[in-house]
Structures are given as structure tokens and as C-alpha cells.
Design an enzyme around this catalytic site. Sequence first.
Site, PDB file in Angstrom:
ATOM      1  N   SER A 271      25.090 -33.853   7.554  1.00 29.24           N
ATOM      2  CA  SER A 271      24.436 -33.032   6.532  1.00 29.24           C
ATOM      3  C   SER A 271      24.946 -33.256   5.118  1.00 29.24           C
ATOM      4  CB  SER A 271      24.579 -31.557   6.877  1.00 29.24           C
ATOM      5  OG  SER A 271      23.647 -31.240   7.876  1.00 29.24           O
TER       6      SER A 271
ATOM      7  N   LYS B  28      22.468 -34.528   2.751  1.00 33.65           N
ATOM      8  CA  LYS B  28      21.428 -33.661   2.179  1.00 33.65           C
ATOM      9  C   LYS B  28      21.613 -33.439   0.673  1.00 33.65           C
ATOM     10  CE  LYS B  28      20.821 -31.567   6.723  1.00 33.65           C
ATOM     11  NZ  LYS B  28      21.053 -30.402   7.600  1.00 33.65           N
TER      12      LYS B  28
ATOM     13  N   TYR C 196      14.602 -37.968   8.448  1.00 34.73           N
ATOM     14  CA  TYR C 196      15.710 -36.995   8.524  1.00 34.73           C
ATOM     15  C   TYR C 196      16.841 -37.512   9.438  1.00 34.73           C
ATOM     16  CZ  TYR C 196      18.285 -32.813   9.778  1.00 34.73           C
ATOM     17  OH  TYR C 196      19.301 -31.916  10.019  1.00 34.73           O
TER      18      TYR C 196
ATOM     19  N   TYR D   2      26.493 -23.430   5.389  1.00 32.21           N
ATOM     20  CA  TYR D   2      25.700 -22.592   6.302  1.00 32.21           C
ATOM     21  C   TYR D   2      26.157 -21.136   6.232  1.00 32.21           C
ATOM     22  CZ  TYR D   2      24.688 -27.283   7.771  1.00 32.21           C
ATOM     23  OH  TYR D   2      24.342 -28.592   7.766  1.00 32.21           O
TER      24      TYR D   2
ATOM     25  N   VAL E 176      28.241 -32.011  10.371  1.00 24.07           N
ATOM     26  CA  VAL E 176      28.821 -31.844  11.713  1.00 24.07           C
ATOM     27  C   VAL E 176      29.600 -33.079  12.190  1.00 24.07           C
ATOM     28  CG1 VAL E 176      27.238 -30.049  12.538  1.00 24.07           C
ATOM     29  CG2 VAL E 176      26.643 -32.456  12.877  1.00 24.07           C
TER      30      VAL E 176
END
Length: 307
Positions: free
Chosen positions: A63, A66, A190, A242, A260
Site C-alpha cells: 500500500s 498508493k 491495482y 488505516y 502489509v
Amino acid sequence: MDIQKLIDDVAQALSRYPNDGKVADYIPQLARVDPDHFGIAVADVDGRLFTTGDAEIPFSIQSVSKVFTLTLALGRVGDHLWKRVGREPSGSPFNSIVQLEAEHGIPRNPFINAGAIVIADVLLSGHQPKACIAEILHFLRELTGDFSIAIDPAVARSEQETGFRNRALANYMQSFKNITHPVEHTLGVYFHHCAIAMSCVQLARAGLYLANNGVNPTTGFRVVTRERARRINALMMTCGHYDASGDFAFRVGLPGKSGVGGGILAIVPGQAAIAVWSPRLNKNGNSLFGSLALEMIAEKTGWSTFG
Ligand code: GLU
């Protein structure tokens, strides 16, 4: 401040801590990593680089990618992006579906999985998936001046085979017309950007434009406007970890984005970009030692967005 000594000391101190974190195994390929890797890289805006531990070993950035896809999508569609993705912390796990129904398929922010899938869909407009993935990779190679950066095909395949939740999120958002391409194309983009492998050194260098008002200090090339850099940093601070984003802001006080794979990219505006990697994760899916290392670095340096 002797940054080299500081990060060596942090690595030393953490080597004496017990680590009961768990490596992500819901993507089977990620579970194959040696859980005891640990690396830190600090790249500053004056061109200095400090490293300790496994800072040169590429890992799955997941992530953290992103941050870069958000940057590209803002470049593509500007503020129109905010019609399709929100800017609020979710307070929910990274792969949660619960808010999407009440909020009509508009994900809370670009860093939860649903939001990043919409960003991938934005980047796909006018492109074939392969060209879109190549554009993301090219951006990272340009930012770092390092053309060895590549996708780990085994991780990409593993995500593709087991990404049932992400498929559910994408299909659900398509029912609200917030995914505009075939779901498998959008997810292909993605999954592949999540499967990019980079080392701490590469990641810290790639993040430097966010520490330097939008300009890559190595090349002098403006990547984004000052205002946009500030806003991306704000989103990293409020949404980058998160449902533990508040805790990260409280303990570290810097914009940060975790993945992760156990990596975290943190930005010290005006000073430096820091990348840490330790694959064992805490219960929120953030690197346990990575967060602790950043907390120690922030405490010792006094680096903080909050004064
Ligand atoms: N590729 C991962 C997923 O979609 C990213 C999750 C993360 O790094 O937080 O589940």
C-alpha cells in the site's frame, strides 16, 4: 544531529525487543519473506543518505504504492478526483466494505483498498492495463533515477489468485458506477502496483518530493505543486495507517504510509523522507518494529509536524 548513529542505535535497541508481530499471510506469497528483516533509510533534501540494516533489499511495497498512484491520479484529473474518493479517515480496517453501502460506493479516502482501486480506475482511463502499469513503474524509476525497480510477478499472481475481498469491493463499487472499466482490468492495475518491489533506499528517495514542497531535490524537477504536496502529506497523516492512523499521528507525528509488506514511508516536511521495513505486522496490519523505529527517530530528532 548524527543521523547515522541515531538509526544504528535504533536498530540496535530494537534487536533486543521481543517482536510478536505476524507477517501478512492472506497474500500467500508475502508469507514467504524472512520475518526478521529490518532496514531503515533516511534521505534528506540536501542529498544525504543514511542507512542501516537491510536497507538495500527490495520488498513488496504494497500500500505504500498508493502514495504514488494518488500523485499520478491528481496529476491526471486534479480536484475532480474528490468526486469519486473522499478525504476522511475511515476508522475501519484497510479492506473493509461496510462504509461503502451507506456512502453510495464512494470510498472514504485514497489509501484504503476501495479508494486505491478507484484511483487505479482513474489511471486506467484512456490506457490499456499494461500501459497503465508501465506508467506507474516509470514514475517510480524517474523519481529515484533507478531503473532496476520492478514488479514482483509472484506477488502480483498471488494477489490476483486470492484477492477475493478486493474483487468484492471493486464489483460493489461498479454497481454504483464508481468503477468504469472491466473490474479485472482495474484490479490488474491495482494488484500490480501493490506488487512493486523496492528497497528502503529507493522508497526514501522516491518520497523526497513530498519533503521538498513538491520538487524532487535530486533532479530539481517539480513533481507536484507545493499545495498538492502539502495535501498528500495531510492525507498520509490522517489516513496512511488505516484504523491506526490516529495512533501513528499521536506517536510519530509525521505523515506516513504503511503497507502489509512491512514497509512504511514517512515524510519530514522540509527535511527528509524515511523508509523503514520490518515484515512482522501489528494487529492493524502496520509494521510493528517499523512504527516503533519511526517513533524513536521522531523522539530523538524532534522531527514532527506538530512543533
Ligand atoms: N495489496 C494489498 C491488498 O489489497 C494492500 C494492502 C496493504 O498494504 O495495506 O490487500
